[in-house]
Design a protein around this motif. Structure first.
Motif, mmCIF file in Angstrom:
data_model
loop_
_atom_site.group_PDB
_atom_site.id
_atom_site.type_symbol
_atom_site.label_atom_id
_atom_site.label_comp_id
_atom_site.label_asym_id
_atom_site.label_seq_id
_atom_site.Cartn_x
_atom_site.Cartn_y
_atom_site.Cartn_z
ATOM 1 N N ASP A 1 32.447 34.017 -0.179
ATOM 2 C CA ASP A 1 33.269 33.856 0.640
ATOM 3 C C ASP A 1 33.033 31.929 0.478
ATOM 4 O O ASP A 1 34.449 31.497 0.100
ATOM 5 N N LEU A 2 31.852 32.086 -0.160
ATOM 6 C CA LEU A 2 31.859 30.202 -0.842
ATOM 7 C C LEU A 2 32.906 29.333 -2.046
ATOM 8 O O LEU A 2 33.169 28.787 -1.485
ATOM 9 N N GLU B 1 36.022 29.143 -0.125
ATOM 10 C CA GLU B 1 36.898 29.093 1.524
ATOM 11 C C GLU B 1 36.938 27.505 0.839
ATOM 12 O O GLU B 1 38.180 27.248 2.476
ATOM 13 N N GLN B 2 36.605 26.902 0.495
ATOM 14 C CA GLN B 2 37.835 24.657 0.170
ATOM 15 C C GLN B 2 39.311 25.782 0.384
ATOM 16 O O GLN B 2 40.134 24.913 1.108
ATOM 17 N N HIS C 1 34.241 26.241 6.120
ATOM 18 C CA HIS C 1 32.858 26.432 5.522
ATOM 19 C C HIS C 1 32.424 27.290 6.856
ATOM 20 O O HIS C 1 32.210 27.126 7.496
ATOM 21 N N VAL D 1 28.974 28.883 7.697
ATOM 22 C CA VAL D 1 27.859 28.379 7.843
ATOM 23 C C VAL D 1 26.141 29.263 7.397
ATOM 24 O O VAL D 1 25.662 28.935 7.104
ATOM 25 N N ALA E 1 31.333 30.461 11.353
ATOM 26 C CA ALA E 1 31.340 29.552 10.287
ATOM 27 C C ALA E 1 32.362 27.974 11.056
ATOM 28 O O ALA E 1 32.709 28.811 12.246
ATOM 29 N N GLU E 2 32.477 27.713 10.102
ATOM 30 C CA GLU E 2 33.662 25.813 10.719
ATOM 31 C C GLU E 2 34.537 25.777 9.650
ATOM 32 O O GLU E 2 35.031 26.181 8.768
#
Lengths: 82, 82
Positions: free
Chosen positions: A26-27, A30-31, A36, A38, A53-54
């Motif tokens: 995911d990381l 994600e951008q 993001h 968390v 997540a944000e």
């Protein structure tokens, strides 16, 4: 940025390594969606995984999870936190 | 100390004040059971509330929630975190 809690069912037997790898997947992307991830919590016995997540939207959270190979079963905005 | 994620359903329309008061009611008595409620997230629209706690057992988490007037619908140990 809004916060979302998503839930995955059926991850019975998930290991610490598998959780870390899934979170890293995911990381890694994600951008692309302005998301993001968390934190994530897993219960190998019941197979429940919770991710905080944000993100700009639940749909953005789901797009990341789908591309990473683990679509969420539920995604809830959590505008209230204490 | 183990971590637990518990879930409450049906809290549709919960306000920030109500969430804070419910969380405070847990904090006020949590020491009786050796529990600490770390964080809570709520979605007033779907009525889902998620609470993260450190506790000796799921039963201890439930005893605090019951005495505080809001029994959890699900409680899962979350031994894996990332």
């Amino acid at each position: 940025m809004a916060q979302f809690m998503d839930v995955h069912h059926g991850m019975v037997g998930i290991t610490a390594d598998q959780l870390r790898q899934a979170h890293q997947a995911d990381l890694d992307i994600e951008q692309d969606e302005g998301v993001h991830f968390v934190k994530a919590w897993a219960d190998p016995q019941s197979g429940m995984v919770y991710c905080l997540a944000e993100a700009p939207s639940a749909e953005a959270v789901q797009r990341v999870h789908e591309r990473a190979g683990h679509k969420a079963d539920e995604i809830h905005p959590v505008p209230l936190t204490v």
